[in-house]
Design a protein around this motif. Structure first.
Motif, mmCIF file in Angstrom:
data_model
loop_
_atom_site.group_PDB
_atom_site.id
_atom_site.type_symbol
_atom_site.label_atom_id
_atom_site.label_comp_id
_atom_site.label_asym_id
_atom_site.label_seq_id
_atom_site.Cartn_x
_atom_site.Cartn_y
_atom_site.Cartn_z
ATOM 1 N N PRO A 170 3.325 -5.202 -0.788
ATOM 2 C CA PRO A 170 3.011 -6.725 -0.249
ATOM 3 C C PRO A 170 1.488 -7.064 -1.062
ATOM 4 O O PRO A 170 1.729 -8.103 -0.659
ATOM 5 C CB PRO A 170 2.695 -6.107 0.515
ATOM 6 N N MET A 171 1.122 -6.118 -1.594
ATOM 7 C CA MET A 171 0.016 -6.841 -2.298
ATOM 8 C C MET A 171 -0.085 -7.210 -3.445
ATOM 9 O O MET A 171 -0.893 -8.050 -4.535
ATOM 10 C CB MET A 171 -1.023 -6.071 -2.671
ATOM 11 N N ALA A 218 2.621 -13.811 -6.261
ATOM 12 C CA ALA A 218 3.961 -13.636 -6.495
ATOM 13 C C ALA A 218 4.252 -13.930 -6.909
ATOM 14 O O ALA A 218 5.738 -13.776 -7.921
ATOM 15 C CB ALA A 218 3.517 -15.344 -5.645
ATOM 16 N N LEU A 245 15.097 -4.957 7.991
ATOM 17 C CA LEU A 245 14.954 -5.759 8.975
ATOM 18 C C LEU A 245 13.410 -6.215 8.703
ATOM 19 O O LEU A 245 12.219 -5.502 9.088
ATOM 20 C CB LEU A 245 14.866 -5.064 10.295
ATOM 21 N N GLY A 246 13.233 -7.628 9.206
ATOM 22 C CA GLY A 246 11.979 -8.163 8.900
ATOM 23 C C GLY A 246 11.894 -8.328 7.131
ATOM 24 O O GLY A 246 10.395 -8.877 7.404
ATOM 25 N N PHE A 247 12.771 -8.756 6.386
ATOM 26 C CA PHE A 247 11.879 -8.852 5.235
ATOM 27 C C PHE A 247 13.441 -9.300 4.212
ATOM 28 O O PHE A 247 14.423 -9.340 4.335
ATOM 29 C CB PHE A 247 11.832 -7.561 4.452
ATOM 30 N N ASP A 248 13.384 -10.500 3.254
ATOM 31 C CA ASP A 248 13.709 -10.926 2.155
ATOM 32 C C ASP A 248 13.242 -11.454 1.614
ATOM 33 O O ASP A 248 12.572 -12.656 1.087
ATOM 34 C CB ASP A 248 14.206 -12.460 3.429
ATOM 35 N N ARG A 283 12.442 -12.504 -2.695
ATOM 36 C CA ARG A 283 12.974 -12.427 -3.669
ATOM 37 C C ARG A 283 13.428 -11.957 -5.158
ATOM 38 O O ARG A 283 12.697 -11.248 -5.036
ATOM 39 C CB ARG A 283 11.946 -14.199 -4.360
ATOM 40 N N LEU A 290 16.139 -16.055 -2.730
ATOM 41 C CA LEU A 290 16.709 -14.857 -1.242
ATOM 42 C C LEU A 290 17.186 -14.155 -1.022
ATOM 43 O O LEU A 290 18.530 -15.111 -0.644
ATOM 44 C CB LEU A 290 16.010 -15.663 0.130
ATOM 45 N N TYR A 347 10.231 -6.123 -0.696
ATOM 46 C CA TYR A 347 9.099 -7.106 -1.578
ATOM 47 C C TYR A 347 9.906 -8.555 -2.843
ATOM 48 O O TYR A 347 8.854 -8.979 -2.990
ATOM 49 C CB TYR A 347 8.034 -6.690 -2.027
ATOM 50 N N PHE A 352 7.603 -19.643 -4.468
ATOM 51 C CA PHE A 352 6.742 -18.515 -3.887
ATOM 52 C C PHE A 352 7.504 -18.305 -2.472
ATOM 53 O O PHE A 352 7.092 -17.330 -1.630
ATOM 54 C CB PHE A 352 5.560 -19.183 -3.541
ATOM 55 N N GLY A 353 8.766 -18.579 -2.558
ATOM 56 C CA GLY A 353 9.699 -18.305 -1.518
ATOM 57 C C GLY A 353 9.903 -19.414 -0.352
ATOM 58 O O GLY A 353 10.593 -19.728 0.281
ATOM 59 N N ASP A 392 -3.176 -10.152 2.819
ATOM 60 C CA ASP A 392 -2.667 -9.582 2.710
ATOM 61 C C ASP A 392 -1.974 -8.583 3.561
ATOM 62 O O ASP A 392 -0.985 -8.228 3.427
ATOM 63 C CB ASP A 392 -3.393 -8.155 1.407
ATOM 64 N N TYR A 397 1.472 -10.009 4.550
ATOM 65 C CA TYR A 397 2.730 -9.317 3.932
ATOM 66 C C TYR A 397 2.852 -8.606 4.057
ATOM 67 O O TYR A 397 4.299 -7.872 3.774
ATOM 68 C CB TYR A 397 2.209 -9.936 2.483
ATOM 69 N N GLN A 398 2.554 -7.434 4.595
ATOM 70 C CA GLN A 398 2.907 -6.087 4.719
ATOM 71 C C GLN A 398 3.291 -6.035 6.657
ATOM 72 O O GLN A 398 4.347 -5.127 6.545
ATOM 73 C CB GLN A 398 1.645 -5.455 5.087
ATOM 74 N N VAL A 399 3.468 -6.822 7.727
ATOM 75 C CA VAL A 399 4.141 -7.059 8.611
ATOM 76 C C VAL A 399 5.682 -7.534 8.517
ATOM 77 O O VAL A 399 5.659 -8.617 7.961
ATOM 78 C CB VAL A 399 3.326 -8.098 9.355
ATOM 79 N N PRO A 400 5.756 -6.673 8.669
ATOM 80 C CA PRO A 400 7.815 -6.982 8.683
ATOM 81 C C PRO A 400 7.620 -8.576 9.368
ATOM 82 O O PRO A 400 6.854 -9.132 10.505
ATOM 83 C CB PRO A 400 8.627 -6.607 9.054
ATOM 84 N N LEU A 401 8.705 -9.800 9.155
ATOM 85 C CA LEU A 401 9.356 -10.990 9.947
ATOM 86 C C LEU A 401 8.141 -12.255 9.347
ATOM 87 O O LEU A 401 8.463 -13.385 8.770
ATOM 88 C CB LEU A 401 9.717 -10.978 10.763
ATOM 89 N N HIS A 442 7.641 -12.852 5.738
ATOM 90 C CA HIS A 442 8.913 -13.670 4.856
ATOM 91 C C HIS A 442 8.619 -14.931 5.547
ATOM 92 O O HIS A 442 8.786 -15.990 4.711
ATOM 93 C CB HIS A 442 9.841 -12.782 4.517
ATOM 94 N N ARG A 475 5.870 -16.025 3.730
ATOM 95 C CA ARG A 475 5.840 -17.460 2.300
ATOM 96 C C ARG A 475 7.143 -18.245 2.671
ATOM 97 O O ARG A 475 7.094 -19.472 1.854
ATOM 98 C CB ARG A 475 6.984 -16.275 2.048
ATOM 99 N N LYS A 476 7.916 -18.920 3.534
ATOM 100 C CA LYS A 476 9.364 -19.612 3.825
ATOM 101 C C LYS A 476 8.266 -20.967 4.038
ATOM 102 O O LYS A 476 8.703 -21.936 3.537
ATOM 103 C CB LYS A 476 10.353 -19.402 4.376
ATOM 104 N N THR A 507 0.822 -18.382 0.618
ATOM 105 C CA THR A 507 1.392 -17.230 -0.269
ATOM 106 C C THR A 507 0.348 -16.340 -0.247
ATOM 107 O O THR A 507 -0.604 -16.538 0.655
ATOM 108 C CB THR A 507 1.486 -17.271 -1.733
ATOM 109 N N LEU A 508 0.185 -14.798 -0.653
ATOM 110 C CA LEU A 508 -1.017 -14.098 -0.956
ATOM 111 C C LEU A 508 -2.351 -14.270 -1.675
ATOM 112 O O LEU A 508 -1.996 -15.241 -1.990
ATOM 113 C CB LEU A 508 -0.635 -12.936 -1.607
ATOM 114 N N CYS A 530 -4.691 -14.668 -3.778
ATOM 115 C CA CYS A 530 -5.256 -13.745 -4.957
ATOM 116 C C CYS A 530 -5.766 -15.028 -6.086
ATOM 117 O O CYS A 530 -5.201 -15.697 -5.768
ATOM 118 C CB CYS A 530 -4.786 -12.576 -5.295
ATOM 119 N N ASP A 550 -2.132 -16.338 -7.747
ATOM 120 C CA ASP A 550 -1.382 -17.187 -6.879
ATOM 121 C C ASP A 550 -2.230 -18.731 -6.940
ATOM 122 O O ASP A 550 -1.977 -19.954 -7.267
ATOM 123 C CB ASP A 550 -1.291 -16.413 -5.821
#
Lengths: 338, 347
Positions: free
Chosen positions: A127-128, A131, A200-203, A205, A239, A285, B97-98, B171, B174-178, B181, B184-185, B189-190, B192, B195
């Motif tokens: 996750p870190m 992109a 679950l909860g990830f999509d 690229r 995606l 990720y 970047f999504g 960051d 981007y670690q938490v589900p849902l 993404h 990103r949609k 973005t992160l 850094c 980016d």
């Protein structure tokens, strides 16, 4: 050396899909005198004028082949990514095989060029991550499993050879996932499951490179001089959810832990490939690489974008959109016509 | 006729490729609702029929003459079906970047927009300072316990500048589900340097909250006092890419979840930067997650151009510190000014 063109080319992993295709592309080049293919198993498809030598690159006999044939260019393609072979054997093939091959290359006075197939998996997936990865970027979390770790080690040994033989032209190619009608990889098997489990909860690229483009890059890198490390991918991004919708495949989001348990069960009892930790991380990720360096160096763009490569993969396997969409279309048409 | 065109264009829902509009720039200082209303008032009587039939979907046809073509309701349903079809078949584009502009404009932003208009009643100031095209870095203060201010800033820029603001997020998101993404949609973005530089090189409008968690999670007692501006990474990026910094003050976000205490052990256990206690959370359970309806104001300041320093200044820490402090003081001053103009927090 007056001419830059390769004359005697050795291709490793020639009995597998990518090696056979690359050997075929190279033997069509009249500038190349001999193409020698090596692998541990005999090829399943005819190789044309490519000479097949059955040799295990993990043994020193590879050095004899290189020395006796006066090989000047080595195209190293035998990075094993599949999970069907036990992990310890894969590591042996990937790492020890590369070490032996590179040792033989270092010894040979005829050697001029080395082209290595690596993987974008060396960037890991976390996750870190930034992109988009460029060739200079270090992985945020270095891969600790599977072929991704092997690829990191292989690249390390290649750098070592480069230090000791600075006269060699060394090209390292970091490919994203190959896709196309002929490709069979853990990812294609995953995408072809009747119901696709996602995390679950990830999509994520994803990026793909079409097999034809990958082979064209390998061919150009072999017949021309382009030293350096390059990312290879089709333009654009898909995606995972978008890809599965395009495939018309139903998907079920499952928590990451249950997904790996499911993959384990599938591997044990249903003869499937399972979910390796690196595939699972990719499915959480994702990963995107920057190909501008390759495009600038070759003045060429992959002919197939990520989308096009995926579309071709779908049509080759007869996948596409399911029936209920026809109803939507008819309804929409009826409303606008009236 | 030309003016009419421009007004029409403003009513069209914006996609990703909205052309920059000079006329909008001139009108930008007007409060958003007034601009909408005025556009409606100015509508000439002779052209109204054709326009309403085409644009204001769902509105009744005034004359009832146009029976041969499909009616507005049908068109709207057909458009909805086409949207649904595109979503179901995956026939849409995302960038590297999504970012999914269609999903963002059709689903994510409308949810935030309802809150923007009716709950927080956001008022904008200094919109003329936000460039209609070309790269720029919007630097804003961060507050509110949950980063609702980023959401509202995105709506403001999308609806009144016609651009998609690309935020740089922590960051943790981007670690938490849902959350990862969805963010990103929505085009974010992160945070850094790679980016940020990549987005600015593509000519995007990038937004950043340099205070980070220190700002968004500060106790209510310290409201509207800006925290340290990170380590000045945003200034380095702006110097390297040669883009202007647009200072931005967001007033109102401090009152939505007044954080009166922090359960540190629980936060550590959950891996969060803080676990807030507000007057309603966790006392009222899920109802405590409803933000208080404070009145918001967002003020954009004059662009700060850094060309005089040149890209090499990014490697000079003293210059970077000085510019960082300068930006911070600028935003702090804007926050105080806007706070005075707003008056009471909830009316």
């Amino acid at each position: 050396m007056p001419t830059a063109a390769a004359r005697v080319v050795l291709v490793t992993g020639v009995s597998r899909f990518l090696g056979a295709r690359v050997a075929n592309a190279l033997q069509a080049d009249p500038g190349i005198e001999r193409v020698i293919g090596v692998d541990t198993v005999p090829p399943t498809t005819p190789l044309g004028r490519t000479e097949f030598v059955r040799v295990d690159i993990r043994t020193p006999s590879i050095a004899k082949v290189i020395a006796s044939a006066g090989v000047d260019t080595v195209v190293h393609l035998s990075l094993v990514t599949a999970q069907s072979v036990p992990r310890s054997k894969v590591k042996e093939l990937n790492v020890i095989g590369t070490m032996q091959l590179l040792a033989a290359c270092q010894r040979s006075p005829d050697m001029r060029k080395l082209v290595v197939r690596s993987s974008a998996a060396v960037y890991g997936a976390s996750p870190m991550d930034p992109a988009v990865f460029t060739e200079q970027d270090e992985p945020v979390e270095a891969p600790s499993h599977g072929y991704a770790k092997d690829a990191v080690e292989v690249e390390g040994y290649v750098r070592g050879l480069q230090r000791r033989r600075s006269d060699l032209t060394v090209t390292v190619l970091r490919f994203v996932n190959f896709l196309g009608p002929g490709v069979d990889s853990p990812l294609t098997r995953y995408l072809r499951m009747p119901v696709v489990p996602t995390v679950l909860g990830f999509d994520p690229r994803l990026q793909f490179v079409h097999e034809d483009d990958g082979i064209e890059v390998l061919r150009r890198m072999t017949v021309e001089d382009h030293p350096g490390t390059y990312n290879v991918a089709g333009d654009g991004v898909l995606l995972l959810s978008q890809a599965l919708r395009r495939a018309g495949r139903p998907f079920v989001p499952l928590p990451a832990q249950s997904l790996s348990v499911l993959g384990d069960l599938g591997r044990r009892f249903a003869g499937q490939t399972g979910f390796s930790p690196e595939l699972l991380r990719l499915l959480m990720y994702g990963r995107v690489v920057d190909t501008s360096r390759l495009v600038a160096e070759l003045s060429w763009r992959p002919k197939h974008s990520t989308e096009a490569a995926f579309a071709e993969f779908l049509s080759a396997h007869g996948m596409g959109h399911p029936g209920p969409l026809g109803l939507l279309d008819r309804l929409g048409a009826a409303l606008t016509r009236r | 006729m030309n003016a009419q065109h421009d007004q029409d264009r403003r009513r069209v829902p914006r996609g990703a490729d909205t052309a920059p509009d000079a006329d909008q720039g001139a009108n930008a200082a007007v409060a958003p609702w007034q601009a909408q209303d005025r556009a409606d008032d100015d509508r000439g009587a002779r052209v109204i029929r054709l326009d309403t039939a085409r644009q204001s979907a769902g509105g009744a046809d005034p004359d009832g003459e146009r029976q041969e073509g499909p009616g507005p309701l049908e068109r709207r349903i057909a458009a909805g079906l086409a949207f649904l079809r595109r979503r179901l078949t995956g026939e849409y584009e995302v960038d590297e970047f999504g970012f999914d502009p269609e999903l963002n404009a059709a689903v994510l932003l409308p949810l935030a927009r309802a809150m923007y208009r009716h709950w927080f009643r956001v008022e904008l100031c200094g919109l003329e300072h936000v460039p209609r095209q070309g790269p720029a870095l919007v630097v804003a203060n961060h507050s509110g316990t949950l980063p609702v201010d980023g959401l509202m800033l995105t709506v403001a820029i999308h609806d009144h500048v016609g651009r998609d603001l690309r935020l740089l997020g922590a960051d943790l998101i981007y670690q938490v589900p849902l959350l990862g993404h969805l963010s990103r949609k929505a085009g974010h973005t992160l945070a850094c340097p790679a980016d940020a530089a990549r987005l600015l090189d593509k000519g995007e409008l990038v937004g950043v909250f340099p205070e980070g968690f220190k700002g968004v999670g500060k106790p209510f007692a310290e409201r509207y006092r800006l925290q340290r501006f990170g380590r000045g990474g945003f200034v380095e990026t702006a110097l390297r890419t040669g883009v202007p910094i647009i200072p931005c003050a967001i007033v109102g976000a401090e009152e939505i979840y007044p954080k009166i205490a922090d359960l540190r052990p629980l936060a550590r256990l959950l891996g969060l930067p803080y676990f807030p206690i507000t007057p309603t959370w966790p006392l009222l359970g899920p109802a405590g997650l409803v933000p208080l309806p404070s009145k918001w104001m967002i003020q954009f300041g004059e662009p700060m151009r850094l060309e005089e320093h040149g890209p090499d200044a990014a490697d000079d820490p003293m210059t970077v510190f000085n510019i960082t402090d300068h930006v911070r003081e600028n935003v702090q001053q804007m926050v105080y000014d806007t706070l005075l103009r707003r008056g009471p927090a909830f009316f």
